[in-house]
Every structure is written in structure tokens, then in C-alpha cells.
Write a protein that holds these residues in place. Structure first.
Motif, PDB file in Angstrom:
ATOM      1  N   ARG A  69     -21.049   5.192  -6.202  1.00 26.19           N
ATOM      2  CA  ARG A  69     -20.605   6.042  -5.100  1.00 26.19           C
ATOM      3  C   ARG A  69     -20.873   5.401  -3.742  1.00 26.19           C
ATOM      4  NH1 ARG A  69     -19.479  11.578  -6.509  1.00 26.19           N
ATOM      5  NH2 ARG A  69     -18.884  11.467  -8.716  1.00 26.19           N
ATOM      6  N   ALA A  70     -19.831   5.295  -2.946  1.00 26.84           N
ATOM      7  CA  ALA A  70     -19.959   4.826  -1.560  1.00 26.84           C
ATOM      8  C   ALA A  70     -20.378   5.999  -0.675  1.00 26.84           C
ATOM      9  CB  ALA A  70     -18.639   4.243  -1.084  1.00 26.84           C
ATOM     10  N   LYS A  71     -20.737   5.697   0.571  1.00 30.12           N
ATOM     11  CA  LYS A  71     -21.158   6.750   1.482  1.00 30.12           C
ATOM     12  C   LYS A  71     -20.008   7.714   1.785  1.00 30.12           C
ATOM     13  CE  LYS A  71     -24.867   4.290   3.894  1.00 30.12           C
ATOM     14  NZ  LYS A  71     -25.359   3.780   5.214  1.00 30.12           N
ATOM     15  N   VAL A  72     -18.791   7.176   1.877  1.00 27.09           N
ATOM     16  CA  VAL A  72     -17.612   7.984   2.177  1.00 27.09           C
ATOM     17  C   VAL A  72     -16.724   8.003   0.947  1.00 27.09           C
ATOM     18  CG1 VAL A  72     -15.586   8.248   3.656  1.00 27.09           C
ATOM     19  CG2 VAL A  72     -17.732   7.390   4.625  1.00 27.09           C
ATOM     20  N   THR A  73     -16.364   9.191   0.476  1.00 24.51           N
ATOM     21  CA  THR A  73     -15.584   9.296  -0.754  1.00 24.51           C
ATOM     22  C   THR A  73     -14.152   9.721  -0.492  1.00 24.51           C
ATOM     23  OG1 THR A  73     -16.218  11.613  -1.135  1.00 24.51           O
ATOM     24  CG2 THR A  73     -17.642   9.902  -2.034  1.00 24.51           C
TER      25      THR A  73
ATOM     26  N   VAL B 238      -2.946   2.226  -4.127  1.00 19.00           N
ATOM     27  CA  VAL B 238      -2.552   3.624  -3.920  1.00 19.00           C
ATOM     28  C   VAL B 238      -3.786   4.353  -3.383  1.00 19.00           C
ATOM     29  CG1 VAL B 238      -1.680   5.742  -4.964  1.00 19.00           C
ATOM     30  CG2 VAL B 238      -0.868   3.516  -5.774  1.00 19.00           C
ATOM     31  N   ILE B 239      -3.745   4.745  -2.124  1.00 25.06           N
ATOM     32  CA  ILE B 239      -4.937   5.262  -1.468  1.00 25.06           C
ATOM     33  C   ILE B 239      -4.882   6.776  -1.327  1.00 25.06           C
ATOM     34  CG2 ILE B 239      -6.379   5.172   0.599  1.00 25.06           C
ATOM     35  CD1 ILE B 239      -5.404   2.343   1.075  1.00 25.06           C
ATOM     36  N   GLY B 240      -5.781   7.438  -2.034  1.00 20.95           N
ATOM     37  CA  GLY B 240      -6.038   8.861  -1.862  1.00 20.95           C
ATOM     38  C   GLY B 240      -7.517   9.003  -1.587  1.00 20.95           C
ATOM     39  N   ASP B 241      -8.106  10.171  -1.874  1.00 18.83           N
ATOM     40  CA  ASP B 241      -9.547  10.281  -1.761  1.00 18.83           C
ATOM     41  C   ASP B 241     -10.089  11.279  -2.767  1.00 18.83           C
ATOM     42  OD1 ASP B 241      -9.099  12.783  -0.570  1.00 18.83           O
ATOM     43  OD2 ASP B 241      -9.465  12.050   1.460  1.00 18.83           O
ATOM     44  N   PHE B 242     -11.401  11.456  -2.758  1.00 20.77           N
ATOM     45  CA  PHE B 242     -12.096  12.264  -3.762  1.00 20.77           C
ATOM     46  C   PHE B 242     -12.953  13.298  -3.063  1.00 20.77           C
ATOM     47  CE2 PHE B 242     -16.054  12.992  -6.132  1.00 20.77           C
ATOM     48  CZ  PHE B 242     -15.566  13.442  -7.339  1.00 20.77           C
ATOM     49  N   ARG B 243     -12.975  14.518  -3.607  1.00 24.68           N
ATOM     50  CA  ARG B 243     -13.851  15.558  -3.106  1.00 24.68           C
ATOM     51  C   ARG B 243     -14.637  16.138  -4.274  1.00 24.68           C
ATOM     52  NH1 ARG B 243     -13.266  13.090   0.617  1.00 24.68           N
ATOM     53  NH2 ARG B 243     -12.432  13.611   2.673  1.00 24.68           N
ATOM     54  N   ALA B 244     -15.954  16.132  -4.128  1.00 25.98           N
ATOM     55  CA  ALA B 244     -16.849  16.591  -5.182  1.00 25.98           C
ATOM     56  C   ALA B 244     -16.535  18.039  -5.561  1.00 25.98           C
ATOM     57  CB  ALA B 244     -18.293  16.460  -4.696  1.00 25.98           C
ATOM     58  N   PRO B 245     -16.721  18.410  -6.831  1.00 24.74           N
ATOM     59  CA  PRO B 245     -17.311  17.550  -7.851  1.00 24.74           C
ATOM     60  C   PRO B 245     -16.315  16.713  -8.652  1.00 24.74           C
ATOM     61  CG  PRO B 245     -17.110  19.779  -8.698  1.00 24.74           C
ATOM     62  CD  PRO B 245     -16.612  19.828  -7.275  1.00 24.74           C
ATOM     63  N   ASP B 246     -15.031  17.087  -8.672  1.00 24.62           N
ATOM     64  CA  ASP B 246     -14.111  16.414  -9.593  1.00 24.62           C
ATOM     65  C   ASP B 246     -12.674  16.374  -9.086  1.00 24.62           C
ATOM     66  OD1 ASP B 246     -13.482  19.090  -9.802  1.00 24.62           O
ATOM     67  OD2 ASP B 246     -13.669  19.207 -11.987  1.00 24.62           O
ATOM     68  N   VAL B 247     -12.472  16.471  -7.776  1.00 23.86           N
ATOM     69  CA  VAL B 247     -11.127  16.610  -7.230  1.00 23.86           C
ATOM     70  C   VAL B 247     -10.583  15.283  -6.707  1.00 23.86           C
ATOM     71  CG1 VAL B 247      -9.761  17.648  -5.380  1.00 23.86           C
ATOM     72  CG2 VAL B 247     -11.383  19.052  -6.662  1.00 23.86           C
ATOM     73  N   MET B 248      -9.439  14.883  -7.248  1.00 24.81           N
ATOM     74  CA  MET B 248      -8.678  13.753  -6.722  1.00 24.81           C
ATOM     75  C   MET B 248      -7.632  14.340  -5.776  1.00 24.81           C
ATOM     76  SD  MET B 248      -8.129  11.539 -10.225  1.00 24.81           S
ATOM     77  CE  MET B 248      -7.494  10.086  -9.372  1.00 24.81           C
ATOM     78  N   ARG B 249      -7.698  13.916  -4.516  1.00 27.85           N
ATOM     79  CA  ARG B 249      -6.903  14.563  -3.465  1.00 27.85           C
ATOM     80  C   ARG B 249      -5.838  13.600  -2.927  1.00 27.85           C
ATOM     81  NH1 ARG B 249      -9.289  16.799   2.230  1.00 27.85           N
ATOM     82  NH2 ARG B 249      -9.553  14.572   2.492  1.00 27.85           N
ATOM     83  N   PHE B 250      -4.615  14.094  -2.799  1.00 27.31           N
ATOM     84  CA  PHE B 250      -3.494  13.276  -2.366  1.00 27.31           C
ATOM     85  C   PHE B 250      -2.760  13.981  -1.224  1.00 27.31           C
ATOM     86  CE2 PHE B 250      -4.318  12.670  -6.851  1.00 27.31           C
ATOM     87  CZ  PHE B 250      -4.385  11.288  -6.995  1.00 27.31           C
ATOM     88  N   GLY B 251      -2.662  13.302  -0.087  1.00 29.85           N
ATOM     89  CA  GLY B 251      -1.970  13.870   1.062  1.00 29.85           C
ATOM     90  C   GLY B 251      -0.555  13.327   1.176  1.00 29.85           C
TER      91      GLY B 251
ATOM     92  N   VAL C 227       0.833  -1.198   0.000  1.00 28.15           N
ATOM     93  CA  VAL C 227       0.000   0.000   0.000  1.00 28.15           C
ATOM     94  C   VAL C 227       0.873   1.256   0.000  1.00 28.15           C
ATOM     95  CG1 VAL C 227      -1.568   1.403   1.414  1.00 28.15           C
ATOM     96  CG2 VAL C 227      -2.030  -1.028   1.072  1.00 28.15           C
ATOM     97  N   ILE C 228       0.536   2.189  -0.863  1.00 33.20           N
ATOM     98  CA  ILE C 228       1.115   3.534  -0.827  1.00 33.20           C
ATOM     99  C   ILE C 228       0.006   4.445  -0.322  1.00 33.20           C
ATOM    100  CG2 ILE C 228       2.160   5.409  -2.148  1.00 33.20           C
ATOM    101  CD1 ILE C 228       3.131   3.293  -4.152  1.00 33.20           C
ATOM    102  N   TYR C 229       0.183   4.980   0.856  1.00 29.08           N
ATOM    103  CA  TYR C 229      -0.905   5.690   1.523  1.00 29.08           C
ATOM    104  C   TYR C 229      -0.764   7.198   1.356  1.00 29.08           C
ATOM    105  CZ  TYR C 229      -4.612   6.460   4.920  1.00 29.08           C
ATOM    106  OH  TYR C 229      -5.802   6.818   5.532  1.00 29.08           O
ATOM    107  N   LEU C 230      -1.654   7.768   0.555  1.00 30.18           N
ATOM    108  CA  LEU C 230      -1.661   9.198   0.275  1.00 30.18           C
ATOM    109  C   LEU C 230      -2.930   9.845   0.813  1.00 30.18           C
ATOM    110  CD1 LEU C 230      -0.346   9.087  -3.419  1.00 30.18           C
ATOM    111  CD2 LEU C 230       0.972   9.402  -1.320  1.00 30.18           C
ATOM    112  N   ASP C 231      -3.371   9.378   1.978  1.00 32.94           N
ATOM    113  CA  ASP C 231      -4.606   9.887   2.562  1.00 32.94           C
ATOM    114  C   ASP C 231      -4.453  10.220   4.042  1.00 32.94           C
ATOM    115  OD1 ASP C 231      -7.148  10.773   2.073  1.00 32.94           O
ATOM    116  OD2 ASP C 231      -8.121   8.841   2.393  1.00 32.94           O
TER     117      ASP C 231
END
Length: 406
Positions: free
Chosen positions: A402-406, A354-367, A26-30
Motif C-alpha cells: 500500500r502506497a500513501k495515496v490510494t 489504465v488509471i483509476g483509483d481505490f477506496r477502502a475497503p474494497d472499492v475500485m473507482r473509475f471516473g 494512457v486511458i485516464y479514468l481518474d
């Protein structure tokens, strides 16, 4: 130890990864959403459960200093955010703490009615402000402007400037010192949300003369899901405000069981109910990893990681558009890219480890958490992302549901 990316060889934080439990492959970017489990936490939590709770029972409030744990955790966090000892307390949730400090700040500016924030603020902060204004029913107004318009909007009718230092969606970084100074010049107070700052970037609350701050314990501080939040009250305000929720832990003599409320001196007056000992113990143990860390080193590596990520993504993933500030000095420890099918692409990326997350409407977010990420992790993550985009493997029904948590 082998170093495939040359920057990893000189990384002063590289051994810190050993302090965390990261699943194989796992590469954790969240970490900007939920931090990784520090390896020392399970043993410490087991000790609290089995020995302190299990054997000492209620005696633990005295024998194991449970009663003082909110302030002891607060002092550890305070070192990371430029707060003097005795000015930070760990308690409640971030939203509850927003309510408490905003109500306290408004009581100090009773002749003013405007709460100023921006549309990059985390929505719950705005929800709390709106709800508090309605509850007070004294004509308060929540005024929301664009982030770049905040400075000009700090006028003499503003009571409180309430901002999140690092924008949760794009990573845009506000200048805390400059905006706090502008607020004070206008006679307003400044509240800072450090949810995406604490443990990720150097913060100097005292130096910036911030009035109040809040933040959470489960992101870069790695305290675990639902970890207690924290709040900061500048020393000058501590004995001039009272929590709007006056519970017994904020009483000067809680075990006198008086029927009248008298607030304790200091930041502890902002506490309310019985502290969550198990969660606080996890957070306290998780903070061990920061004891020998210089936040300047964290920031230096964070910028190096994020700059490499942007460079590689723009080289290999032309389908994506940078949503974060390009200048690293105006960006927190995260990078966001826009992609019309960002949710599906993120699910495909997670399926590849590779774990990041998503923020509506179109953002792929990487920490980017420098304590457990390497430059090679960044290179490998971008290679997987590029393959997903090039092959279109994100275009599957299971990735679009879409899951409950994005």
C-alpha cells in the motif's frame, strides 16, 4: 479520423480531447480525483510568472486584475453550477470553505443545534463539522444517517443539512432540489458539497434554492493539484452572514487598514487572505475548455460511457460486483466495483496504463470525464481489466504494497 466504436462517430465532444495533454498509451479514468492538464495552462501560467509577476511585479494587482481574480474565477465556475454572477468565489481549500459556510449557516439558525449529514459524505466534511461543533461549544450535534434515510431525518430540530451531492465512493447522486425543499420546509438550511459534481453533471443551485455550496477546482474542473476551491452563497444570505475567519480580503476597505472589521457586501465577504494568484490563474485558464460546452451534452455522454463500462465489465469481469447505483439517473460521473483484492487489481491496471483509483475497503473507482474520454477508451480499458483478472496478474507483492495515496 477513424472511429472504432460506433458511438464515437456522433460524439459532439470528441474534439475536446485535443485540448488536453494525455500521456501516450494512457486511458485516464481518474478525473474524479485529479483532472488532466489542459494544454493551454502551461503557457498561461508561464505568462503570469514571467510577464505579470516577473515584469509588472506588484503593479499586477491593478494592471492585471489580480485582486478580482477570486470572483472572476468564481463567475466562470458559477455558469457550470447554476449560480448567478456574483454568488461564487474561488478561494482557500474545500475543507476551509466547509468550515466557513457551515459556521455561517449555523449563525442563521442559532436556536437549533443539529447538523444533519450522511455516512456517504466525504469524511473531511464530517471532521470539519465535528471540530466546529466542539469549537463553538454550544451543544451542537452532528447527526449522521444512511444516505437513503436523510429525507426522513430532516426534522424540526435540524439547523443545517450538509450533504455531498455525489457520493465519493459509489457515485450515488442525491436529489438536490427535493432535499433542499424538505430542509426548508423544516426550517433548516442546505449546504451542498459539489466536489464530484462541478464540471461533471448539470447543477442548478439557484433553481434548487440551495443556501450554500462548496467544491474543489482540481477534479472535473482540471485546475491542477491543490487548485483553489470555491464556495457559493445564495443572494438572500450574502449580506446576513460573515465568515468566521475575518481576514482583510473580506473587509469592505482592505487598504484603509482600519483596526475594526466591516464585511464587504456580497460573496466576497467569505474571502479571507491574499489570493493564490498562480493557482487561480491556472484554474481560470483550465476553465476555457468549458466555454462552448453545454453541460447537458457532458451528462449525456457521461451516462453513455458509464453504461457501456458497466455492461462490458459485467460481461467480461464476473469477479467484480457493482457498488454504484444501477440507474444512471441516480449516479454521478463515476462507477465503482467491489473486489476483495481491489487495491492490487487497481495497481496492476495502472501498470498497464489504465488509471483509476481505490477506496477502502474494497472499492475500485473509475471516473468518466466526457471531455477527454471516448467509448473506445472504455472498451479498451475493460479488455485490459479482464485480462488482469483472468490471468491473476494482480497477484504480485509489488501490487499489494500500500502506497500513501490510494
Amino acid at each position: 479520423m477513424q472511429f472504432r466504436h460506433p458511438s464515437d462517430k456522433d460524439d459532439v465532444l470528441r474534439t475536446k480531447k485535443d485540448a488536453f495533454k494525455i500521456p501516450e498509451g494512457v486511458i485516464y479514468l481518474d478525473g474524479n480525483s485529479l483532472g488532466v492538464l489542459p494544454k493551454n495552462v502551461p503557457a498561461r501560467l508561464a505568462e503570469v510568472v514571467e510577464q505579470e509577476w516577473g515584469m509588472s511585479l506588484i503593479k499586477s494587482w491593478n494592471e492585471h486584475s489580480w485582486f478580482d481574480l477570486p470572483l472572476r474565477v468564481g463567475n466562470r465556475i458559477g455558469r457550470l453550477i447554476g449560480a448567478p454572477e456574483g454568488s461564487v468565489v474561488a478561494c482557500d481549500s474545500t475543507s476551509v470553505n466547509v468550515f466557513k459556510v457551515l459556521a455561517a449557516a449555523l449563525s442563521l439558525r442559532a436556536d437549533r443545534k443539529v447538523i444533519l449529514s450522511d455516512n456517504g459524505n466525504f469524511p473531511t466534511d464530517l471532521y470539519v463539522a465535528s471540530g466546529l461543533a466542539e469549537l463553538l461549544d454550544k451543544g451542537h450535534e452532528l447527526r449522521v444517517v444512511a444516505p437513503e434515510e436523510v429525507e426522513a431525518a430532516i426534522t424540526e430540530d435540524v439547523a443545517v443539512v450538509m450533504l455531498t451531492q455525489v457520493d465519493y465512493r459509489t457515485g450515488r447522486l442525491h436529489d438536490m432540489a427535493a432535499l433542499t425543499e424538505k430542509a426548508h420546509q423544516a426550517g433548516a438550511l442546505a449546504i451542498w458539497d459539489l466536489a464530484h459534481s462541478a464540471g461533471a453533471i448539470p447543477v442548478d443551485l439557484k433553481g434548487a434554492k440551495a443556501d450554500f455550496a462548496i467544491g474543489c477546482g482540481y477534479k472535473y474542473l482540471n485546475g491542477g493539484p491543490g487548485a483553489p476551491a470555491f464556495l457559493y452563497v445564495a443572494e438572500v444570505h450574502q449580506d446576513n452572514v460573515t465568515s468566521p475567519v475575518t481576514g482583510w480580503m473580506g473587509h469592505e476597505a482592505p487598504f484603509a487598514f482600519d483596526l475594526d472589521y466591516r464585511a464587504v457586501h456580497g460573496v466576497n465577504r467569505m474571502t479571507v487572505g491574499t489570493p493564490a494568484i498562480l493557482s487561480l490563474s491556472s484554474l481560470y485558464a483550465a476553465l476555457d475548455v468549458f466555454e462552448d460546452v453545454d453541460m447537458a451534452d457532458i451528462r449525456k455522454k457521461s451516462i453513455s460511457l458509464s453504461e457501456l463500462f458497466i455492461k462490458k465489465v459485467e460481461e467480461k469481469c464476473p469477479q467484480l460486483t457493482l457498488a454504484s447505483p444501477r440507474d444512471p439517473e441516480t449516479r454521478g460521473s463515476q462507477v465503482s466495483f467491489r473486489f476483495e483484492e481491489g487495491y492490487a487489481a487497481m495497481q496492476a491496471l495502472i501498470a498497464r496504463g489504465v488509471i483509476g483509483d481505490f477506496r477502502a475497503p474494497d472499492v475500485m473507482r473509475f471516473g468518466f470525464t466526457p471531455l477527454y474520454l471516448s467509448h473506445q477508451d472504455v472498451v479498451d480499458a475493460v479488455a485490459i481489466l479482464a485480462d488482469i483478472l483472468e490471468t491473476g496478474s494482480w497477484d504480485r507483492p509489488e501490487y499489494k504494497s500500500r502506497a500513501k495515496v490510494t
